[in-house]
Design a protein around this motif. Structure first.
Motif, PDB file in Angstrom:
ATOM      1  N   TYR A 257     -51.049   8.620   9.883  1.00 53.50           N
ATOM      2  CA  TYR A 257     -52.111   9.567   9.536  1.00 53.50           C
ATOM      3  C   TYR A 257     -53.323   9.381  10.450  1.00 53.50           C
ATOM      4  N   ARG A 258     -53.680   8.113  10.703  1.00 52.04           N
ATOM      5  CA  ARG A 258     -54.797   7.869  11.622  1.00 52.04           C
ATOM      6  C   ARG A 258     -54.490   8.400  13.012  1.00 52.04           C
ATOM      7  N   ASP A 259     -53.250   8.219  13.448  1.00 55.98           N
ATOM      8  CA  ASP A 259     -52.869   8.755  14.753  1.00 55.98           C
ATOM      9  C   ASP A 259     -52.979  10.280  14.765  1.00 55.98           C
ATOM     10  N   LEU A 260     -52.559  10.902  13.656  1.00 63.14           N
ATOM     11  CA  LEU A 260     -52.641  12.366  13.583  1.00 63.14           C
ATOM     12  C   LEU A 260     -54.091  12.830  13.618  1.00 63.14           C
ATOM     13  N   VAL A 261     -54.960  12.124  12.880  1.00 63.29           N
ATOM     14  CA  VAL A 261     -56.375  12.489  12.877  1.00 63.29           C
ATOM     15  C   VAL A 261     -56.966  12.368  14.289  1.00 63.29           C
ATOM     16  N   GLY A 262     -56.574  11.309  14.999  1.00 59.93           N
ATOM     17  CA  GLY A 262     -57.053  11.154  16.371  1.00 59.93           C
ATOM     18  C   GLY A 262     -56.578  12.268  17.287  1.00 59.93           C
ATOM     19  N   LEU A 263     -55.324  12.655  17.123  1.00 56.27           N
ATOM     20  CA  LEU A 263     -54.796  13.750  17.945  1.00 56.27           C
ATOM     21  C   LEU A 263     -55.463  15.078  17.607  1.00 56.27           C
ATOM     22  N   LEU A 264     -55.709  15.295  16.310  1.00 56.28           N
ATOM     23  CA  LEU A 264     -56.373  16.543  15.917  1.00 56.28           C
ATOM     24  C   LEU A 264     -57.799  16.595  16.456  1.00 56.28           C
ATOM     25  N   ALA A 265     -58.470  15.431  16.470  1.00 58.61           N
ATOM     26  CA  ALA A 265     -59.838  15.399  16.985  1.00 58.61           C
ATOM     27  C   ALA A 265     -59.881  15.718  18.477  1.00 58.61           C
ATOM     28  N   ALA A 266     -58.778  15.431  19.160  1.00 56.82           N
ATOM     29  CA  ALA A 266     -58.742  15.675  20.607  1.00 56.82           C
ATOM     30  C   ALA A 266     -58.293  17.091  20.958  1.00 56.82           C
ATOM     31  N   VAL A 267     -57.914  17.883  19.954  1.00 53.88           N
ATOM     32  CA  VAL A 267     -57.457  19.252  20.219  1.00 53.88           C
ATOM     33  C   VAL A 267     -58.616  20.085  20.755  1.00 53.88           C
ATOM     34  N   SER A 268     -58.339  20.852  21.784  1.00 57.35           N
ATOM     35  CA  SER A 268     -59.350  21.728  22.365  1.00 57.35           C
ATOM     36  C   SER A 268     -58.672  23.015  22.821  1.00 57.35           C
ATOM     37  N   GLY A 269     -59.096  24.129  22.212  1.00 60.83           N
ATOM     38  CA  GLY A 269     -58.574  25.422  22.639  1.00 60.83           C
ATOM     39  C   GLY A 269     -59.493  26.060  23.654  1.00 60.83           C
ATOM     40  N   GLU A 270     -58.924  26.650  24.687  1.00 60.44           N
ATOM     41  CA  GLU A 270     -59.717  27.256  25.754  1.00 60.44           C
ATOM     42  C   GLU A 270     -59.209  28.653  26.061  1.00 60.44           C
ATOM     43  N   ALA A 271     -60.132  29.482  26.554  1.00 63.84           N
ATOM     44  CA  ALA A 271     -59.778  30.838  26.966  1.00 63.84           C
ATOM     45  C   ALA A 271     -60.792  31.300  28.017  1.00 63.84           C
ATOM     46  N   LYS A 272     -60.310  32.149  28.939  1.00 66.75           N
ATOM     47  CA  LYS A 272     -61.176  32.645  30.007  1.00 66.75           C
ATOM     48  C   LYS A 272     -60.923  34.131  30.201  1.00 66.75           C
ATOM     49  N   ARG A 273     -62.013  34.855  30.388  1.00 70.89           N
ATOM     50  CA  ARG A 273     -61.880  36.298  30.599  1.00 70.89           C
ATOM     51  C   ARG A 273     -63.138  36.837  31.258  1.00 70.89           C
ATOM     52  N   GLY A 274     -62.950  37.530  32.354  1.00 72.38           N
ATOM     53  CA  GLY A 274     -64.067  38.191  33.020  1.00 72.38           C
ATOM     54  C   GLY A 274     -65.219  37.279  33.379  1.00 72.38           C
ATOM     55  N   GLY A 275     -64.917  36.068  33.830  1.00 71.77           N
ATOM     56  CA  GLY A 275     -65.969  35.138  34.211  1.00 71.77           C
ATOM     57  C   GLY A 275     -66.554  34.368  33.055  1.00 71.77           C
ATOM     58  N   VAL A 276     -65.970  34.532  31.867  1.00 71.87           N
ATOM     59  CA  VAL A 276     -66.453  33.825  30.679  1.00 71.87           C
ATOM     60  C   VAL A 276     -65.395  32.817  30.253  1.00 71.87           C
ATOM     61  N   ARG A 277     -65.797  31.582  30.043  1.00 69.75           N
ATOM     62  CA  ARG A 277     -64.888  30.536  29.576  1.00 69.75           C
ATOM     63  C   ARG A 277     -65.432  29.936  28.277  1.00 69.75           C
ATOM     64  N   VAL A 278     -64.590  29.875  27.268  1.00 68.68           N
ATOM     65  CA  VAL A 278     -64.998  29.371  25.957  1.00 68.68           C
ATOM     66  C   VAL A 278     -64.033  28.284  25.532  1.00 68.68           C
ATOM     67  N   SER A 279     -64.565  27.222  24.953  1.00 67.39           N
ATOM     68  CA  SER A 279     -63.729  26.156  24.398  1.00 67.39           C
ATOM     69  C   SER A 279     -64.151  25.901  22.957  1.00 67.39           C
ATOM     70  N   VAL A 280     -63.139  25.584  22.114  1.00 65.18           N
ATOM     71  CA  VAL A 280     -63.396  25.311  20.695  1.00 65.18           C
ATOM     72  C   VAL A 280     -62.648  24.038  20.312  1.00 65.18           C
ATOM     73  N   ASP A 281     -63.062  23.411  19.185  1.00 62.67           N
ATOM     74  CA  ASP A 281     -62.368  22.224  18.707  1.00 62.67           C
ATOM     75  C   ASP A 281     -61.287  22.607  17.715  1.00 62.67           C
ATOM     76  N   SER A 282     -60.717  21.606  17.039  1.00 62.10           N
ATOM     77  CA  SER A 282     -59.594  21.871  16.137  1.00 62.10           C
ATOM     78  C   SER A 282     -60.006  22.689  14.924  1.00 62.10           C
ATOM     79  N   ASN A 283     -61.307  22.712  14.587  1.00 61.97           N
ATOM     80  CA  ASN A 283     -61.785  23.499  13.453  1.00 61.97           C
ATOM     81  C   ASN A 283     -62.207  24.909  13.857  1.00 61.97           C
ATOM     82  N   GLY A 284     -62.068  25.223  15.122  1.00 65.27           N
ATOM     83  CA  GLY A 284     -62.457  26.544  15.600  1.00 65.27           C
ATOM     84  C   GLY A 284     -63.923  26.670  15.940  1.00 65.27           C
ATOM     85  N   VAL A 285     -64.644  25.545  15.899  1.00 63.57           N
ATOM     86  CA  VAL A 285     -66.074  25.565  16.227  1.00 63.57           C
ATOM     87  C   VAL A 285     -66.242  25.548  17.746  1.00 63.57           C
TER      88      VAL A 285
END
Length: 336
Positions: A257-285
């Motif tokens: 479970y601790r390993d899973l929490v660590g992996l979830l904390a490291a999740v980062s979603g990224e997207a790029k469009r028209g010169g705009v780049r956005v990154s969010v964490d595992s909670n979507g923030v």
């Protein structure tokens, strides 16, 4: 791959392994013969009978091979069952071996002998001898399976409490089964009574004349037994073994479970469009927004649309990664 391990499964205590080594060697030999060698030999008998039907025939009828295929399938099913989960339940060795070898007789040896006698009447003596060998092999397999069970569990010793084998203690009008996580008993004094208590409910165990007493938070259970001292020792040993396995499993699950929490904390979603780049964490923030110099010439409404599209896409990417991690965690937990 070894069909039956040379040491008793699910045991990590060297003292227990050493104490049960001689008993397990006898049991392993008998079990290999009853569930491995003899069923395979019966299958070979059926294959030979199928081969005898081609004597004097230009083309061997396809249906004459069905008994041999059925007998081989039964032998394979018995071996597969034994390898996967049969070793942990010695009380099922005799029923499973009798069922499969009986099926080999009914589906393989007997119809194969009938077909061989019909198509090769000149080999009647050989066919009858093979049929007798098949019947003898099935009977011997059942007898050896019974001997394997009795060799391992007929005389319970304290070390068996540290194994995963169900322990059955029969007495006058009672039958007690000490499983891997519970104790069940049946009494027939006047009327039949079936009851059971899981180890998690047991607070302590004591002995009295011709019975053991299971003390739980909701009351006490009196279980009649012929030898309270030995049953009490076995039950306490099995409860200690269960508690150790439970603690190890809890520690392993906490670590995963601790390993899973660590992996979830490291999740980062990224997207790029028209010169705009956005990154969010595992909670979507949103954790970062990068704008290329080219966006200065964009209309504010278009820039806002690019930002929203990138946020949605980045959140979708993060959500997919989280789902993959959780599914992998669940699959790993199920495999254990």
């Amino acid at each position: 791959m070894t069909l039956i391990p040379r040491s008793i499964p699910l045991i990590n205590d060297p003292q227990v392994v050493h104490a049960l080594a001689a008993r397990w060697r006898r049991t392993r030999t008998l079990l290999l013969l009853s569930a491995g060698v003899l069923p395979v030999a019966i299958g070979i008998v059926c294959v030979v009978l199928a081969g005898m039907t081609s004597a004097g025939q230009r083309i061997m009828p396809w249906w004459s091979a069905i008994p041999a295929v059925a007998a081989a399938a039964c032998a394979w099913a018995l071996l597969s069952w034994l390898r996967r989960n049969g070793l942990s339940d010695p009380h099922s060795w005799l029923p499973a071996t009798t069922l499969m070898t009986g099926a080999q007789l009914v589906l393989g040896v007997l119809p194969g002998s009938g077909i061989a006698l019909r198509l090769s009447p000149g080999a009647a003596i050989a066919v009858k001898a093979l049929c007798a060998a098949g019947v003898l092999g099935a009977g011997s397999a059942s007898a050896l399976a019974r001997m394997a069970h009795r060799s391992l569990l007929a005389t319970p010793v304290l070390e068996l409490g540290s194994t995963a084998f169900p322990l059955v203690v029969a007495g006058d009008g009672s039958r007690v089964v000490i499983g891997i996580d519970r104790i069940d008993w049946t009494t027939r004094g006047g009327s039949r009574v079936d009851a059971g208590v899981s180890f998690v409910r047991i607070r302590r165990v004591t002995a009295q004349a011709n019975a053991i007493v299971l003390h739980t938070a909701s009351g006490s259970w009196t279980v009649p037994v012929a030898d309270p001292a030995s049953v009490l020792a076995l039950l306490r040993r099995r409860i200690e073994w269960w508690e150790e396995r439970r603690d190890v499993a809890a520690e392993r699950e906490e670590r995963r479970y601790r390993d899973l929490v660590g992996l979830l904390a490291a999740v980062s979603g990224e997207a790029k469009r028209g010169g705009v780049r956005v990154s969010v964490d595992s909670n979507g923030v949103t954790t970062g927004i990068t704008l290329d110099p080219a966006v200065r010439d964009l209309d504010p409404d278009v820039l806002a649309a690019h930002l929203m599209a990138c946020v949605h896409k980045a959140r979708s990417d993060a959500r997919r990664q989280v789902e993959d991690l959780v599914l992998d965690h669940a699959a790993a937990k199920a495999s254990h």
